[in-house]
Write a protein that holds these residues in place. Structure first.
Motif, PDB file in Angstrom:
ATOM      1  N   ALA A 179     -47.447 -73.203 -64.073  1.00 53.79           N
ATOM      2  CA  ALA A 179     -47.943 -73.975 -65.219  1.00 53.79           C
ATOM      3  C   ALA A 179     -48.743 -73.078 -66.168  1.00 53.79           C
ATOM      4  O   ALA A 179     -48.645 -73.206 -67.391  1.00 53.79           O
ATOM      5  CB  ALA A 179     -48.806 -75.141 -64.737  1.00 53.79           C
ATOM      6  N   PHE A 180     -49.495 -72.150 -65.614  1.00 55.96           N
ATOM      7  CA  PHE A 180     -50.271 -71.208 -66.442  1.00 55.96           C
ATOM      8  C   PHE A 180     -49.357 -70.130 -67.023  1.00 55.96           C
ATOM      9  O   PHE A 180     -49.435 -69.803 -68.206  1.00 55.96           O
ATOM     10  CB  PHE A 180     -51.388 -70.566 -65.619  1.00 55.96           C
ATOM     11  N   ALA A 181     -48.474 -69.587 -66.182  1.00 55.96           N
ATOM     12  CA  ALA A 181     -47.583 -68.503 -66.623  1.00 55.96           C
ATOM     13  C   ALA A 181     -46.663 -68.951 -67.744  1.00 55.96           C
ATOM     14  O   ALA A 181     -46.332 -68.162 -68.636  1.00 55.96           O
ATOM     15  CB  ALA A 181     -46.772 -67.981 -65.441  1.00 55.96           C
ATOM     16  N   ASN A 182     -46.267 -70.221 -67.731  1.00 56.07           N
ATOM     17  CA  ASN A 182     -45.335 -70.715 -68.741  1.00 56.07           C
ATOM     18  C   ASN A 182     -45.979 -70.892 -70.119  1.00 56.07           C
ATOM     19  O   ASN A 182     -45.291 -71.249 -71.065  1.00 56.07           O
ATOM     20  CB  ASN A 182     -44.680 -72.011 -68.278  1.00 56.07           C
ATOM     21  N   THR A 183     -47.258 -70.616 -70.231  1.00 56.92           N
ATOM     22  CA  THR A 183     -47.925 -70.704 -71.539  1.00 56.92           C
ATOM     23  C   THR A 183     -48.028 -69.347 -72.218  1.00 56.92           C
ATOM     24  O   THR A 183     -48.516 -69.262 -73.341  1.00 56.92           O
ATOM     25  CB  THR A 183     -49.344 -71.281 -71.406  1.00 56.92           C
ATOM     26  N   ILE A 184     -47.583 -68.293 -71.536  1.00 52.54           N
ATOM     27  CA  ILE A 184     -47.695 -66.942 -72.098  1.00 52.54           C
ATOM     28  C   ILE A 184     -46.331 -66.274 -72.139  1.00 52.54           C
ATOM     29  O   ILE A 184     -45.468 -66.552 -71.311  1.00 52.54           O
ATOM     30  CB  ILE A 184     -48.696 -66.074 -71.291  1.00 52.54           C
ATOM     31  N   TYR A 185     -46.180 -65.358 -73.121  1.00 61.29           N
ATOM     32  CA  TYR A 185     -44.885 -64.725 -73.315  1.00 61.29           C
ATOM     33  C   TYR A 185     -44.982 -63.221 -73.511  1.00 61.29           C
ATOM     34  O   TYR A 185     -43.999 -62.526 -73.340  1.00 61.29           O
ATOM     35  CB  TYR A 185     -44.169 -65.361 -74.521  1.00 61.29           C
ATOM     36  N   GLU A 186     -46.158 -62.734 -73.877  1.00 56.76           N
ATOM     37  CA  GLU A 186     -46.316 -61.302 -74.131  1.00 56.76           C
ATOM     38  C   GLU A 186     -47.663 -60.839 -73.580  1.00 56.76           C
ATOM     39  O   GLU A 186     -48.498 -61.654 -73.203  1.00 56.76           O
ATOM     40  CB  GLU A 186     -46.139 -60.956 -75.608  1.00 56.76           C
TER      41      GLU A 186
ATOM     42  N   LEU B 228     -37.058 -64.966 -76.978  1.00 58.67           N
ATOM     43  CA  LEU B 228     -36.668 -63.731 -76.304  1.00 58.67           C
ATOM     44  C   LEU B 228     -37.183 -63.717 -74.865  1.00 58.67           C
ATOM     45  O   LEU B 228     -36.447 -63.382 -73.933  1.00 58.67           O
ATOM     46  CB  LEU B 228     -37.209 -62.536 -77.090  1.00 58.67           C
ATOM     47  N   SER B 229     -38.443 -64.099 -74.673  1.00 62.22           N
ATOM     48  CA  SER B 229     -39.020 -64.141 -73.327  1.00 62.22           C
ATOM     49  C   SER B 229     -38.268 -65.127 -72.439  1.00 62.22           C
ATOM     50  O   SER B 229     -37.946 -64.810 -71.286  1.00 62.22           O
ATOM     51  CB  SER B 229     -40.503 -64.525 -73.398  1.00 62.22           C
ATOM     52  N   ASN B 230     -37.962 -66.289 -72.969  1.00 65.85           N
ATOM     53  CA  ASN B 230     -37.236 -67.297 -72.185  1.00 65.85           C
ATOM     54  C   ASN B 230     -35.822 -66.832 -71.835  1.00 65.85           C
ATOM     55  O   ASN B 230     -35.360 -67.033 -70.713  1.00 65.85           O
ATOM     56  CB  ASN B 230     -37.193 -68.634 -72.925  1.00 65.85           C
ATOM     57  N   GLN B 231     -35.140 -66.202 -72.782  1.00 63.15           N
ATOM     58  CA  GLN B 231     -33.779 -65.722 -72.514  1.00 63.15           C
ATOM     59  C   GLN B 231     -33.779 -64.611 -71.462  1.00 63.15           C
ATOM     60  O   GLN B 231     -32.948 -64.614 -70.558  1.00 63.15           O
ATOM     61  CB  GLN B 231     -33.122 -65.238 -73.807  1.00 63.15           C
ATOM     62  N   ILE B 232     -34.708 -63.672 -71.587  1.00 70.33           N
ATOM     63  CA  ILE B 232     -34.767 -62.576 -70.614  1.00 70.33           C
ATOM     64  C   ILE B 232     -35.193 -63.107 -69.247  1.00 70.33           C
ATOM     65  O   ILE B 232     -34.667 -62.688 -68.220  1.00 70.33           O
ATOM     66  CB  ILE B 232     -35.685 -61.444 -71.100  1.00 70.33           C
ATOM     67  N   SER B 233     -36.138 -64.061 -69.230  1.00 65.91           N
ATOM     68  CA  SER B 233     -36.558 -64.670 -67.962  1.00 65.91           C
ATOM     69  C   SER B 233     -35.364 -65.314 -67.264  1.00 65.91           C
ATOM     70  O   SER B 233     -35.216 -65.202 -66.045  1.00 65.91           O
ATOM     71  CB  SER B 233     -37.649 -65.715 -68.199  1.00 65.91           C
ATOM     72  N   ALA B 234     -34.510 -65.983 -68.028  1.00 64.76           N
ATOM     73  CA  ALA B 234     -33.319 -66.622 -67.456  1.00 64.76           C
ATOM     74  C   ALA B 234     -32.368 -65.569 -66.882  1.00 64.76           C
ATOM     75  O   ALA B 234     -31.799 -65.764 -65.807  1.00 64.76           O
ATOM     76  CB  ALA B 234     -32.616 -67.466 -68.513  1.00 64.76           C
ATOM     77  N   ILE B 235     -32.217 -64.448 -67.574  1.00 64.16           N
ATOM     78  CA  ILE B 235     -31.326 -63.378 -67.109  1.00 64.16           C
ATOM     79  C   ILE B 235     -31.885 -62.729 -65.840  1.00 64.16           C
ATOM     80  O   ILE B 235     -31.161 -62.511 -64.869  1.00 64.16           O
ATOM     81  CB  ILE B 235     -31.131 -62.316 -68.210  1.00 64.16           C
TER      82      ILE B 235
END
Length: 190
Positions: A11-18, A109-116
């Motif tokens: 829940a905390f990690a999903n609020t950050i991207y960089e 970009l973060s979400n796409q790379i996380s999925a990969i």
């Protein structure tokens, strides 16, 4: 199998991207950890309200509402330490771009790379104006050039190879032309 802590940490990690957001979040958690027991009782969200700003309090409230953080001071302190450790160990992918990306591009970009990759990743963004059209990605010692510059250089290299092959053929072709001219009999004059 995910533990309740994994769900809470996500829940905390999903609020950050960089990395900037990551460092800010870890700083907030460290501040809360140091200030947690200054004449305060109750859940972390209540204790931390006076010590931090931003969107971290609503996340604590949601996690506490779901029963994912224990109520004792010792368990709360351990939760904060484990959360900071979890966040510090998220995989970081270095991304070099020619321009400052918008927040929506960073999130996408973060979400796409996380999925990969198959897990939450954090982007370490670097701006380098010499990068032409695209980005350079580095992860676990591997580098991927996804730039227009790299594609153009590849095309130029192919063209040079093709031209060098043609240039090698030209002398052979000219020699054949000269040989055929020598073999043709001269025309007789009438």
């Amino acid at each position: 199998m995910k533990t309740s802590y994994d769900v809470a940490f996500s829940a905390f990690a999903n609020t950050i991207y960089e990395t900037v957001g990551l460092n800010r979040l870890i700083d907030n958690i460290t501040l809360i950890e140091r200030s947690l027991f200054k004449n305060k009782t109750g859940p972390i969200s209540q204790k931390a309200r006076d010590f931090t700003t931003g969107n971290i309090i609503p996340i604590f409230e949601e996690v506490e509402k779901a029963g994912l953080v224990a109520g004792t001071d010792e368990k709360q302190l351990q939760f904060l330490k484990d959360l900071a450790n979890f966040l510090q160990n998220l995989p970081v992918i270095k991304v070099t771009m020619a321009f400052e990306p918008t927040q929506s591009l960073v999130v996408r970009l973060s979400n796409q790379i996380s999925a990969i990759v198959g897990q939450k990743i954090i982007l370490d963004l670097t701006i380098d104006e010499s990068v032409i059209g695209g980005a350079i990605f580095e992860y676990k010692g591997r580098r991927s050039l996804q730039t227009l510059q790299d594609k153009l250089e590849g095309e130029i290299k192919k063209e040079k190879l093709a031209l060098s092959g043609i240039q090698k053929l030209i002398p052979v072709q000219k020699k054949k032309e000269l040989d055929t001219k020598k073999k043709k009999p001269a025309r007789k004059k009438k």
